[in-house]
Design an enzyme around this catalytic site. Structure first.
Site, PDB file in Angstrom:
ATOM      1  N   GLU A  15      -8.205  -3.783  -4.504  1.00 27.85           N
ATOM      2  CA  GLU A  15      -8.633  -2.674  -5.015  1.00 27.85           C
ATOM      3  C   GLU A  15      -7.420  -1.601  -5.078  1.00 27.85           C
ATOM      4  O   GLU A  15      -6.829  -1.220  -4.249  1.00 27.85           O
ATOM      5  CB  GLU A  15      -9.502  -1.910  -4.090  1.00 27.85           C
ATOM      6  CG  GLU A  15     -10.471  -0.952  -4.612  1.00 27.85           C
ATOM      7  CD  GLU A  15     -11.522  -0.256  -3.855  1.00 27.85           C
ATOM      8  OE1 GLU A  15     -11.951   0.742  -4.127  1.00 27.85           O
ATOM      9  OE2 GLU A  15     -11.707  -0.761  -2.727  1.00 27.85           O
TER      10      GLU A  15
ATOM     11  N   ARG B 201      -6.732 -13.044   8.743  1.00 24.16           N
ATOM     12  CA  ARG B 201      -5.750 -11.938   7.980  1.00 24.16           C
ATOM     13  C   ARG B 201      -4.509 -11.854   8.965  1.00 24.16           C
ATOM     14  O   ARG B 201      -4.362 -12.198   9.943  1.00 24.16           O
ATOM     15  CB  ARG B 201      -6.460 -10.646   8.034  1.00 24.16           C
ATOM     16  CG  ARG B 201      -6.807 -10.142   9.375  1.00 24.16           C
ATOM     17  CD  ARG B 201      -7.631  -8.700   9.021  1.00 24.16           C
ATOM     18  NE  ARG B 201      -6.785  -7.954   8.648  1.00 24.16           N
ATOM     19  CZ  ARG B 201      -7.386  -6.545   7.860  1.00 24.16           C
ATOM     20  NH1 ARG B 201      -8.925  -6.234   8.065  1.00 24.16           N
ATOM     21  NH2 ARG B 201      -6.570  -5.805   7.518  1.00 24.16           N
TER      22      ARG B 201
ATOM     23  N   LYS C  56      -6.106   1.186   5.871  1.00 24.57           N
ATOM     24  CA  LYS C  56      -5.504   2.198   4.855  1.00 24.57           C
ATOM     25  C   LYS C  56      -5.932   3.511   5.207  1.00 24.57           C
ATOM     26  O   LYS C  56      -5.269   4.523   4.964  1.00 24.57           O
ATOM     27  CB  LYS C  56      -6.184   1.803   3.349  1.00 24.57           C
ATOM     28  CG  LYS C  56      -5.668   0.658   2.792  1.00 24.57           C
ATOM     29  CD  LYS C  56      -6.549   0.275   1.408  1.00 24.57           C
ATOM     30  CE  LYS C  56      -5.773  -0.877   0.718  1.00 24.57           C
ATOM     31  NZ  LYS C  56      -6.561  -1.021  -0.679  1.00 24.57           N
TER      32      LYS C  56
END
Length: 580
Positions: free
Chosen positions: A52, A287, A297
């Site tokens: 994104e 991950r 983020k």
């Protein structure tokens, strides 16, 4: 440090179960003989990297990039580059450009014989909207007019089933009319929402009539003001995969509970004739959790906005722009990702694994240079006043074909402060009164004393040299010394700004368990010094990397270096200084 923090240098690479899935599909021909609308045969392996564009990529994304593009390359397939730009309030072109630059820097692209496979979710907004209308007409979706609070209350929890919305059985024609009016902008944000009709009693919360379209009156960075309804990620993601003929949709573990919705949606759309079997298959992997770093983020943005760091590309940041500026190479990142492998369960990878991959990559590449970081003047009293003598050293000790470099030795030199001790400790073999050492690549000198200022601080060391002891000459064999120290000419050295970077946090898991990561900030993560380098370093260009002998690996800063005046960042030390 907990036992579940792995040091990849000491552990065999994790087996790649994703390769096994791909190889089984190739063996059975699951995705063979598929063609695109133009009749071109499609690869049997198509992966995708779908960020994104709402921030800068970090080291965790690098693992996904290397995995998806790497597997596609390994199996003669394709990896599409796709931006999931379905949330217009958080996405910007700046992030699109930065992400493209990061992926290309890592050594990957999205072009093949079939064309340029750079896509945006917004490319498909018309198709997604049409599919949503189909789901409504087929009884698989409805417009819900509950308030957000009522929706949340009626959703239930892990121990209680949800309750059907009072609008769940709204006639399809009415939902379709409302949905079209939503698109026309007749309603405010949150006034209505489109939900899939699945099962409010499902033990999987993601299957309890999830929202698939919401009203959002916001300007989109690509489509402008054309739309005021936008698809939710869980709706858009599988559709994008299917439109792009993705075969293997590899996601991190947090999407595992979303897989049933992924499959449900594609099956319903296949029933409607939008897609053909075999459909894309989602598989999850662990991950990357790296010690001494954060990859949220939101928290990275906090570091930038509160000016704790000097921007997204601060060399202490785990962002790709940050580690690139720090001096990491694409090859070292790929080597790191290969070493940590792919696992099905989350674990911690120690920062030393990443730094070790960098050292292993740079050791064979980086030319050598001499730098004095903590300068102390050395005066050779018996050296002729105006003599400038050339000394020679290899560009790289293990690659003689790369030639030699030369630098001058003069009466006054810079040496490291720690290379002189007026009263030596036991086992100290460097300069002290009466002791002999070799000036690396130069002469043997004998220390005769030192000069001090009014406060008793040593400001210069004095010595005499032996004219027949120069390295590389026959006379050098007549001198046996235990100490060997680095130096540069005081009159010829390049004075340069050097930034000594270290890990940003002192805690290996700075934000785990709800901890305030700011309490673990390393006060010594950045130190700016004035150093003296061998004069040839004046020609260093931005991004040029060197091993400063004895000190570690350094890079000419890609932002602040100027012609003839490079600024250097320490990439990493020669050895892991954090080993306990």
């Amino acid at each position: 440090m907990s036992n579940d923090i792995k040091n990849g240098a000491d552990n065999a690479p994790a087996s790649n179960f994703l390769r096994s899935i791909i190889e089984e599909d190739l063996a059975t021909g699951k995705y063979a003989k598929r063609t695109d609308p133009n009749g071109h045969l499609l690869p049997q392996v198509i992966t995708r990297f779908p960020p994104e564009p709402n921030g800068y990529l970090h080291i965790g994304h690098a693992k996904s990039i290397c995995l998806n593009f790497g597997l596609a390359r390994e199996y003669n397939g394709r990896c599409t580059m796709r931006f999931d730009d379905t949330n217009p309030t958080k996405e910007e072109q700046e992030y699109v450009d930065a992400i493209i630059d990061a992926v290309e820097w890592l050594g990957f692209d999205w072009k093949d014989e079939g064309g340029d496979h750079l896509y945006f979710a917004s490319d498909y907004f018309d198709q997604m909207y049409m599919m949503a209308e189909y789901l409504i007409s087929a009884g698989h979706a409805y417009v819900d007019s509950q308030s957000a609070e009522d929706m949340a209350k009626n959703r239930g929890n892990f121990s209680e089933p949800g309750k059907n919305s009072p609008f769940r059985d709204r006639p399809a024609a009415e939902s379709l009319d409302l949905f079209r009016r939503m698109r026309l902008g007749e309603f405010k944000d949150g006034e209505h929402i489109l939900r899939a009709k699945i099962d409010m009693a499902s033990p999987n919360m993601n299957m309890r009539d999830p929202a698939i379209y919401r009203i959002r009156h916001a300007h989109h960075h690509r489509t402008g003001d054309k739309w005021c309804v936008y698809p939710m990620y869980d709706y858009a993601h599988p559709i994008e995969d299917a439109i792009e003929y993705v075969t293997h949709s590899f996601c991190t573990l947090e999407f595992q509970d979303h897989r049933p919705l992924y499959d449900w949606l594609l099956e319903r759309l296949a029933e409607g004739g939008f897609f053909k079997h075999p459909l894309p298959k989602q598989t999850e992997f662990a991950r990357l959790n790296l010690t001494y770093a954060i990859t949220s983020k939101r928290k990275l943005l906090q570091l930038v906005e509160e000016k704790i760091v000097d921007g997204w590309d601060d060399p202490r940041m785990p962002t790709i722009v940050g580690i690139r500026r720090r001096g990491y190479t694409p090859e070292s990142i790929q080597l790191f990702c290969d070493r940590v492998g792919v696992a099905k369960a989350d674990s911690w990878i120690d920062m030393s694994t990443l730094e070790g991959a960098l050292r292993d990559d740079l050791d064979a590449k980086a030319p050598r240079a001499v730098a004095v970081l903590r300068p102390l003047k050395l005066i050779i009293d018996n050296f002729p006043e105006n003599l400038v003598d050339e000394c020679t050293a290899p560009v790289h000790p293990h690659h003689p074909e790369r030639g030699h470099r030369t630098f001058p030795i003069t009466k006054e030199l810079w040496i490291e402060e720690e290379d002189f001790m007026e009263t030596p400790t036991k086992g100290y073999f460097r300069l002290f009164p009466g002791n002999k050492v070799r000036l690396r690549y130069g002469y043997v000198v004998e220390c005769t004393g030192c000069d001090k200022d009014a406060n008793g601080k040593v400001i210069a060391v004095r010595c005499n040299y032996f004219a027949d002891s120069k390295s590389g000459t026959e006379g050098s064999n007549n001198y046996k010394v235990k100490g060997n120290i680095h130096w540069v000419s005081a009159t010829h050295a390049l004075e340069a700004e050097v930034r000594l970077y270290d890990r940003l946090f002192t805690d290996p898991t700075p934000d785990a368990g709800g901890k305030d990561f700011k309490t673990a900030l390393n006060p010594n993560s950045k130190e700016i010094i004035t150093a003296y380098l061998e004069h040839g370093m004046k020609a260093a260009l931005p991004d040029d990397k060197f091993q400063f002998e004895r000190h570690g690996y350094f890079v000419a800063d890609r932002v602040d270096s100027k012609p003839g005046k490079p600024v250097f960042n320490r990439v990493t030390t020669l050895k892991d200084s954090w080993t306990k």
